[in-house]
Design an enzyme around this catalytic site. Sequence first.
Site, PDB file in Angstrom:
ATOM      1  N   GLU A 246       0.897  -1.292   0.011  1.00 59.25           N
ATOM      2  CA  GLU A 246       0.125   0.068  -0.119  1.00 59.25           C
ATOM      3  C   GLU A 246       0.904   1.197  -0.007  1.00 59.25           C
ATOM      4  OE1 GLU A 246      -3.775   0.330   2.183  1.00 59.25           O
ATOM      5  OE2 GLU A 246      -2.950   1.647   3.484  1.00 59.25           O
TER       6      GLU A 246
ATOM      7  N   GLN B  49      -7.969  -4.861   8.665  1.00 54.94           N
ATOM      8  CA  GLN B  49      -7.088  -3.873   9.317  1.00 54.94           C
ATOM      9  C   GLN B  49      -5.733  -4.445   9.862  1.00 54.94           C
ATOM     10  OE1 GLN B  49      -8.381  -2.457  13.303  1.00 54.94           O
ATOM     11  NE2 GLN B  49      -8.217  -0.490  12.483  1.00 54.94           N
TER      12      GLN B  49
END
Length: 284
Positions: A17, A173
């Site tokens: 990411e 998460q």
Amino acid sequence: MKIRDILAQGRPTLSFEVFPPKTEDAYDTVERAAAKIATLKPDFMSVTYGAGGGTSDYTVGIASDIQKSGVTPLAHLTCVSSTRDKVHSVLEELKNHGIENVLALRGDIPADGRTPREYHYASELIHEIKQSGDFCIGAACYPEGHVESANKSVDMDYLKEKVEAGCDFVTTQMFFDNSILYSYLYRIREKGITVPVIAGIMPVTSAKQIKRITQMSGTYLPSRFLAIVDKFGDNPAAMKQAGIAYATDQIIDLIANGVRGIHVYSMNKPDVAMKIRENLSEIL
């Protein structure tokens, strides 16, 4: 390529990411970092989206650059601080750039609580994306429960709504104890949620990150991890090495236990992404 097709290949996948700059003058720095991470040839790279769409133009631009480098991009899109017109404008931009994958998120509610109130939940955004084109849609999930949910059962109900709205896969998460994920996977499968789950891993490379992590998400930090921070937190080079080693160990355990998708929150750090990739060269 659509991420659902990558995941359907049945092999372990590794993705990274990056996040766009907050200001235009930092764009080149982020662009270079993303380009370096792309040279590692991950299965895909995700690009985050600023609160209220503040960095939406940068998100599309960086995702487009990633695609040109030959790596599949996943563009984040948040909705709670956006109007429907803004959301559809971004979706059209993504189409124009040939970007097929969107991670649909509610996003954080601003501190003052002021939003256009056109969206309340990520499931609403997923439904609209589904109606807006041939996108592969991802969503977020929370093995420890979302901080705003009343309990984990309610949180899983929201996850099921996302899947029923049309999401193709979910990304977790960050977590630091793999047993939390294994328990979560068992519980969501029992609830009939069968979409692929990608494990989100954060290599903690500085002690400062710990404070931000706990403030934002309340993530459980196991004693083994806290001992590493306590021992090496004042030594940046040692903390970085230990943090990468801890994340690598997590990933190896996950893959050994059948988790196929690994997503690394690499924080625009090509050296961290490179080291993780090197540590897994034969395993992947």
